[in-house]
Design a protein around this motif. Structure first.
Motif, PDB file in Angstrom:
ATOM      1  N   PRO A  59       0.818  -1.224   0.000  1.00  0.00           N
ATOM      2  CA  PRO A  59       0.000   0.000   0.000  1.00  0.00           C
ATOM      3  C   PRO A  59       0.850   1.271   0.000  1.00  0.00           C
ATOM      4  O   PRO A  59       1.991   1.254   0.449  1.00  0.00           O
ATOM      5  N   TRP A  60       0.229   2.342  -0.496  1.00  0.00           N
ATOM      6  CA  TRP A  60       0.890   3.638  -0.515  1.00  0.00           C
ATOM      7  C   TRP A  60       0.537   4.367   0.776  1.00  0.00           C
ATOM      8  O   TRP A  60      -0.636   4.491   1.129  1.00  0.00           O
ATOM      9  N   VAL A  61       1.567   4.863   1.438  1.00  0.00           N
ATOM     10  CA  VAL A  61       1.343   5.558   2.714  1.00  0.00           C
ATOM     11  C   VAL A  61       1.893   6.989   2.623  1.00  0.00           C
ATOM     12  O   VAL A  61       2.784   7.285   1.829  1.00  0.00           O
ATOM     13  N   GLU A  62       1.371   7.835   3.440  1.00  0.00           N
ATOM     14  CA  GLU A  62       1.815   9.231   3.464  1.00  0.00           C
ATOM     15  C   GLU A  62       3.251   9.288   4.018  1.00  0.00           C
ATOM     16  O   GLU A  62       3.568   8.655   5.029  1.00  0.00           O
ATOM     17  N   PRO A  89      13.169  -2.542   0.444  1.00  0.00           N
ATOM     18  CA  PRO A  89      14.495  -2.199   0.971  1.00  0.00           C
ATOM     19  C   PRO A  89      14.825  -0.711   0.824  1.00  0.00           C
ATOM     20  O   PRO A  89      15.740  -0.212   1.474  1.00  0.00           O
ATOM     21  N   TYR A  90      14.083  -0.037  -0.049  1.00  0.00           N
ATOM     22  CA  TYR A  90      14.308   1.410  -0.211  1.00  0.00           C
ATOM     23  C   TYR A  90      12.981   2.071  -0.523  1.00  0.00           C
ATOM     24  O   TYR A  90      11.997   1.409  -0.916  1.00  0.00           O
ATOM     25  N   LEU A  91      12.938   3.341  -0.328  1.00  0.00           N
ATOM     26  CA  LEU A  91      11.716   4.131  -0.533  1.00  0.00           C
ATOM     27  C   LEU A  91      11.381   4.219  -2.017  1.00  0.00           C
ATOM     28  O   LEU A  91      12.245   4.449  -2.854  1.00  0.00           O
ATOM     29  N   ARG A  92      10.099   4.000  -2.322  1.00  0.00           N
ATOM     30  CA  ARG A  92       9.635   4.144  -3.708  1.00  0.00           C
ATOM     31  C   ARG A  92       8.493   5.142  -3.703  1.00  0.00           C
ATOM     32  O   ARG A  92       7.381   4.865  -3.273  1.00  0.00           O
ATOM     33  N   GLY A  93       8.808   6.332  -4.148  1.00  0.00           N
ATOM     34  CA  GLY A  93       7.824   7.399  -4.102  1.00  0.00           C
ATOM     35  C   GLY A  93       6.755   7.260  -5.166  1.00  0.00           C
ATOM     36  O   GLY A  93       6.993   6.757  -6.261  1.00  0.00           O
ATOM     37  N   VAL A  94       5.561   7.744  -4.832  1.00  0.00           N
ATOM     38  CA  VAL A  94       4.448   7.740  -5.773  1.00  0.00           C
ATOM     39  C   VAL A  94       4.164   9.161  -6.254  1.00  0.00           C
ATOM     40  O   VAL A  94       4.041   9.426  -7.446  1.00  0.00           O
ATOM     41  N   GLY A  95       4.088  10.077  -5.312  1.00  0.00           N
ATOM     42  CA  GLY A  95       3.847  11.462  -5.670  1.00  0.00           C
ATOM     43  C   GLY A  95       2.872  12.114  -4.709  1.00  0.00           C
ATOM     44  O   GLY A  95       2.440  11.527  -3.716  1.00  0.00           O
TER      45      GLY A  95
END
Length: 225
Positions: free
Chosen positions: A24-27, A42-48
């Protein structure tokens, strides 16, 4: 949308979901207000930045968007499983049709054959019962005649002694016996099918046959007796 989901369309939906950022995408406030990302790897994957406003549907829109990617993949996986189960069931149905349904005529012939055999054994059972009945018949008649003789003698003695009422009662009792015996005989004849019995004597041997069902060596040409 009224068209059924085709396998091709299903594949396109699944591929789009698999290509999207995992959920899931979290704030993720470190990157600014309303910024969302996937933080489970393992690392941050930004959505926007996703700003859903403050309307009545804002929370629902947010929850839907956060979980859309994983929900779509879960539904796609379940749909694929259901399709596989359906295809397997259809294959089994096809096999049943191939092995059995096209042999309905043979099955019906087999059922008819067993029915005919069952009826024949029923006739044989009736024949055996009729033979037993005939063997017992002389003894039964002798017993009945003894009852008739005894009650007739008693009635005569009562008459000679002037006991007319006693004689009448004995005659009435004998009539009851006669009625019971007639009922027994009629029931037995109906049970064994006596109305279709035919006795044929061939070479000194007496056979019990039935109309249209003969067991004597000469069939229906046996001499009736």
């Amino acid at each position: 949308m009224t068209d059924r989901l085709s396998p091709q369309h299903e594949t396109e939906i699944r591929e789009r979901a698999e290509a999207a950022t995992p959920g899931p995408w979290v704030e993720y406030a470190d990157y600014g207000k309303d910024f969302y990302a996937y933080t489970g790897g393992p690392y941050l994957r930004g959505v926007g930045t996703l700003n859903f406003g403050d309307g009545d549907d804002a929370d629902a829109d947010l929850e839907f968007t956060q979980n859309a990617r994983e929900d779509v993949l879960a539904v796609a996986a379940e749909l694929a499983a259901v399709r596989a189960e359906r295809d397997e069931a259809q294959a089994r149905v096809d096999e049943v049709e191939r092995r059995y349904i096209f042999n309905i005529a043979d099955l019906r012939r087999e059922v008819d054959h067993h029915k005919a055999g069952k009826e024949r054994w029923r006739k044989r059972a009736r024949e055996a019962e009729a033979m037993v009945y005939e063997l017992k018949r002389p003894a039964i008649e002798q017993e009945r005649n003894e009852v008739r003789s005894s009650m007739t003698c008693l009635a005569s003695e009562a008459e000679s002694e002037g006991d007319h009422e006693g004689a009448a009662l004995l005659a009435l009792e004998l009539d009851k016996y006669e009625s019971k015996w007639r009922s027994q005989d009629e029931a037995m004849r109906a049970r064994i099918g006596a109305e279709t019995n035919e006795h044929h004597t061939v070479d000194g041997t007496r056979y019990l046959c039935h109309q249209g069902d003969h067991y004597c060596p000469n069939g229906s040409e046996g001499a009736s007796s």
